[in-house]
Design a protein around this motif. Structure first.
Motif, PDB file in Angstrom:
ATOM      1  N   TRP A 134       9.784   7.880   4.886  1.00 21.60           N
ATOM      2  CA  TRP A 134       8.635   7.086   4.937  1.00 21.60           C
ATOM      3  C   TRP A 134       8.323   6.674   3.575  1.00 21.60           C
ATOM      4  N   GLN A 137      10.084   3.883   1.974  1.00 22.95           N
ATOM      5  CA  GLN A 137       9.654   2.626   2.427  1.00 22.95           C
ATOM      6  C   GLN A 137       8.287   2.006   1.756  1.00 22.95           C
ATOM      7  N   PHE A 138       7.294   2.799   1.615  1.00 22.40           N
ATOM      8  CA  PHE A 138       6.177   2.517   1.176  1.00 22.40           C
ATOM      9  C   PHE A 138       5.992   2.600  -0.297  1.00 22.40           C
ATOM     10  N   VAL A 187       1.126   2.935  -6.144  1.00 19.27           N
ATOM     11  CA  VAL A 187       1.469   1.753  -5.895  1.00 19.27           C
ATOM     12  C   VAL A 187       2.614   1.441  -7.422  1.00 19.27           C
ATOM     13  N   GLY A 224       4.946  -4.255  -4.193  1.00 22.56           N
ATOM     14  CA  GLY A 224       5.073  -4.448  -2.602  1.00 22.56           C
ATOM     15  C   GLY A 224       3.943  -4.007  -2.130  1.00 22.56           C
ATOM     16  N   ARG A 225       2.732  -3.700  -2.696  1.00 22.57           N
ATOM     17  CA  ARG A 225       1.556  -3.244  -2.042  1.00 22.57           C
ATOM     18  C   ARG A 225       0.421  -3.840  -2.763  1.00 22.57           C
ATOM     19  N   GLN A 227      -2.498  -4.600  -1.802  1.00 25.58           N
ATOM     20  CA  GLN A 227      -3.720  -4.211  -1.412  1.00 25.58           C
ATOM     21  C   GLN A 227      -4.157  -2.973  -2.084  1.00 25.58           C
ATOM     22  N   PRO A 244      -1.221  -7.589   2.570  1.00 28.98           N
ATOM     23  CA  PRO A 244      -1.170  -5.977   2.475  1.00 28.98           C
ATOM     24  C   PRO A 244       0.252  -6.061   3.012  1.00 28.98           C
ATOM     25  N   ASP A 245       0.999  -4.925   2.150  1.00 29.87           N
ATOM     26  CA  ASP A 245       2.325  -4.417   2.624  1.00 29.87           C
ATOM     27  C   ASP A 245       3.537  -5.412   2.583  1.00 29.87           C
ATOM     28  N   LYS A 246       3.051  -6.535   1.726  1.00 30.73           N
ATOM     29  CA  LYS A 246       4.134  -7.797   1.681  1.00 30.73           C
ATOM     30  C   LYS A 246       4.434  -7.969   0.258  1.00 30.73           C
ATOM     31  N   THR A 247       5.588  -7.883  -0.134  1.00 31.49           N
ATOM     32  CA  THR A 247       5.966  -8.078  -1.372  1.00 31.49           C
ATOM     33  C   THR A 247       5.400  -9.322  -2.107  1.00 31.49           C
TER      34      THR A 247
END
Length: 269
Positions: A134, A137-138, A187, A224-225, A227, A244-247
């Motif tokens: 997890w 991924q973030f 981030v 990639g974050r 936000q 948010p959460d989109k590269t």
């Protein structure tokens, strides 16, 4: 007699897997902090691995995994190094389950069945692996493929037709001052000039800041974050850099470019 034995013993120690890892690192002129940044393994655990202090490591699986990651980082054969570490663990009897016993009750009847202990260990490992996936991924940096896909998707966006005439909101006066990026959460980001020269690359923690050099040539950002970044010019916040959460990639972050963006929603009437 003992003085003659010491050099031989010291020579044998050089062939320990921890010594091989350390010597390979020193040959690269890399610090242990550099290896920690590459492998994402804490410095104290890498140091214990170099010293062969396996009891300071959390478990057999981690010993093997950390040694493989270290070997890859310094260009050694990870299979051979992991095999030598496992042999050391077996030789030191560290591979037995005794390291997980937190206490020894006086009453043998209170000792839990062995299968319960192994079940608890297995569940803990599953949770640790799940958390690692997890977090990866973030919080890890986007791959080159993800960046390329983002750029292709942006290039394929349909151009606005001549029939669409959205009413443009009144643009506020241009802000002046230094551009500052402040992390509001963990981030990863990279800031670079138009020609590709990197100005900054790091996984920032909440509260960490980076000021874009005023002399930078058309500074751009990849993250990639978006936000998780608060962007300000001269201390005044501007619009978010992306969804948010989109590269996002190749997004200009000079004061001129940021002033050209729409004002934050909170500032609009």
């Amino acid at each position: 007699m003992s003085g003659e034995d010491e050099p031989a013993q010291e020579e044998l120690n050089i062939h320990a897997p921890g010594d091989k890892l350390r010597m390979a690192r020193e040959a690269m002129k890399a610090s242990i902090d550099d290896i920690a940044a590459r492998t994402r393994v804490p410095v104290r655990l890498l140091s214990a691995l170099e010293k062969g202090d396996y009891k300071a490591l959390p478990g057999v699986t981690y010993c093997i995994g950390f040694s493989r990651a270290y070997a890859r980082a310094v260009g050694l054969d990870e299979v051979q190094i992991s095999r030598e570490v496992r042999a050391d663990l077996e030789a030191q009897d560290a591979i037995s389950g005794t390291r997980y016993e937190a206490f020894e009750p006086a009453d043998p009847a209170r000792v839990p069945p062995r299968y319960l202990a192994w079940t608890a260990i297995a569940l803990a490992l599953v949770l640790a692996i799940g958390y690692g996936i997890w977090r990866t991924q973030f919080f890890t940096a986007p791959t080159d493929e993800e960046i390329a896909e983002t750029r292709i998707a942006e290039a394929q966006k349909p151009a606005p037709t001549g029939h669409e005439r959205p009413s443009a909101p009144a643009r506020p006066a241009a802000l002046a001052g230094d551009v500052m990026l402040t992390a509001t959460d963990t981030v990863w980001l990279r800031v670079y000039e138009e020609g590709g020269q990197r100005l900054f690359e790091k996984e920032m923690k909440a509260g960490e800041k980076f000021t874009v050099p005023p002399t930078a040539k058309n500074p751009l950002i990849i993250t990639g974050r978006p936000q998780a970044l608060r962007v300000t010019i001269g201390g005044k916040e501007v619009a978010p850099l992306g969804t948010p959460d989109k590269t996002i990639s190749d997004v200009p972050i000079s004061a001129t470019a940021l002033n050209a963006r729409a004002a934050p929603a909170a500032a609009q009437p």
